[in-house]
Design an enzyme around this catalytic site. Structure first.
Site, PDB file in Angstrom:
ATOM      1  N   GLY A 143       0.774  -1.238   0.000  1.00  0.00           N
ATOM      2  CA  GLY A 143       0.000   0.000   0.000  1.00  0.00           C
ATOM      3  C   GLY A 143       0.801   1.280   0.000  1.00  0.00           C
ATOM      4  N   HIS A 192       2.089   9.909  -4.063  1.00  0.00           N
ATOM      5  CA  HIS A 192       0.804  10.497  -4.438  1.00  0.00           C
ATOM      6  C   HIS A 192       0.721  11.963  -4.039  1.00  0.00           C
ATOM      7  CE1 HIS A 192      -0.870  10.573  -0.329  1.00  0.00           C
ATOM      8  NE2 HIS A 192      -0.316   9.368  -0.150  1.00  0.00           N
ATOM      9  N   CYS A 208       3.523   6.396   2.795  1.00  0.00           N
ATOM     10  CA  CYS A 208       3.587   6.814   1.398  1.00  0.00           C
ATOM     11  C   CYS A 208       4.565   7.981   1.221  1.00  0.00           C
ATOM     12  CB  CYS A 208       2.202   7.236   0.909  1.00  0.00           C
ATOM     13  SG  CYS A 208       1.030   5.879   0.777  1.00  0.00           S
TER      14      CYS A 208
END
Length: 379
Positions: free
Chosen positions: A305, A309, A327
């Protein structure tokens, strides 16, 4: 398929010299082999339906080969010298077949007739690949074959897969899990390399009563080299194309409680939007650390995951602090640029985080498996 005069009989001398013997001109014999060139006997059972049947004439040439089953004759091809016939279609599961063959030689004729029964399948497995046929990919893209059913006999599966490259390069298979096998070279691909994968799985015994149900052929071409390095010491991502830095992007990586893994990642999907839900990894949405929200211009880097972004909410931290859940947060402009620029198989390297290495069996962490381990294999 019957063969009528597929080739002429071999030429033999009119006379025998002192160094020769009439014993050299033996009556022709015929052998039959199946999977991995194993001899096939009369009344054999459990014959692998997807393995080619090979009929070979010794001391002569084949004059006919007929393999008959429930659907009629099985097609095949004869070698240019007339000594070898190989079937070119998969057989039926749990079916009875008869093989008759004849050969001609200088000292007479030979014949062979056998019957055999193919194996029955308890279930079937479909194979697929993640790359589109003809796709241009990054230098880190492995040849990936996925099965929709776990594979027990991994060695059989590997033996049914052939990978060829131009220019030639050595590579090896490694199973990420029971349903995913990868093939890659020791180092990243050279840009411009053409790769062909052929997985002839139909009728191949995958173990525990599971047989392959389809064949997969696919090609991809390796494009330019794009490598992005995310350094948690500087909180910057430097993107290089063919060795030249073309963009530097401030980033906010995983905070200490949910750090970004160190290591080499392979770019996968590039999605305009993705719903990120903390409950998918055990954190309830309504808990203090929970979340469920849409993020935009998201480039997947791991099966666990981790994405690069757009994160407009962390613009003030990008380049300075780590506040994400693992992330790589970047600005909307940089996220859009990366999504539009990156190819499947491009490389992102994360370094100097407090997180552990990205596992090699993550699904996009292939390059974190040491080559000595990968080359040895795990089938």
């Amino acid at each position: 398929m019957a063969l009528s005069g597929c080739s002429s009989s071999p030429s033999y001398p009119d006379t025998v010299t002192d160094a020769q013997s009439l014993d050299a001109f033996a009556q022709p014999t015929i052998s039959v082999t199946g999977w991995r060139d194993q001899p096939m006997r009369d009344k054999a059972v459990g014959v692998m339906p997807g393995a080619p049947i090979t009929v070979t004439a010794h001391d002569g040439n084949l004059s006919s080969v007929v393999v008959s089953g429930p659907d009629g004759k099985v097609s095949g091809k004869t070698s240019a010298d007339g000594t070898r016939w190989v079937s070119d279609q998969a057989l039926d599961f749990g079916a009875d077949y008869t093989l008759t063959a004849a050969a001609r030689g200088v000292d007479g004729n030979g014949a062979r007739k056998i019957g055999f029964t193919t194996a029955s399948a308890d279930s079937l497995a479909d194979a697929s690949t993640v790359t589109a046929d003809g796709e241009t990919v990054g230098v880190g893209q492995p040849v990936a074959i996925n099965f929709d059913t776990p594979v027990v006999n991994k060695r059989n599966a590997q033996n049914a897969i052939k990978v060829t490259t131009d220019p030639p390069v050595d590579g090896a298979f490694y199973w990420i899990n029971d349903s995913m096998v990868r093939w890659r070279p020791e180092h990243f691909w050279k840009p411009g390399t053409k790769v062909h994968m052929s997985a002839k799985m139909t009728g191949i015994d995958l173990g525990d009563g599971v047989f392959g149900d389809n064949n997969v052929d696919s090609d991809f071409t390796v494009g330019r080299s794009l490598v992005a390095v995310a350094d948690d010491n500087t909180h910057q991502i430097k993107v290089s194309i063919d060795g030249k830095v073309v963009r530097t992007m401030p980033t906010s990586m995983g905070k200490d409680s949910s750090p970004t893994n160190n290591g080499t990642y392979i770019v996968a999907e590039r999605d305009p939007s993705v719903v990120m839900d903390s409950s998918t990894y055990g954190v309830p949405v309504n808990s203090p650390e929970g979340y469920k929200e849409v993020v935009y211009d998201a480039t997947r880097m791991s099966f666990s995951g981790i994405y690069l972004h757009s994160a407009p909410w962390s613009l003030g931290d990008q380049g300075y602090d780590d506040v994400s859940n693992g992330c790589l947060n970047v600005s909307p402009e940089n996220a859009e640029w990366f999504l539009k620029t990156a190819l499947r198989g491009d490389i992102v390297i994360a370094k100097n985080t407090v997180g552990p290495p990205l596992p090699g069996d993550d699904g996009l962490g292939d390059w974190n498996v040491p080559w000595a381990v990968w080359k040895k294999g795990n089938a």
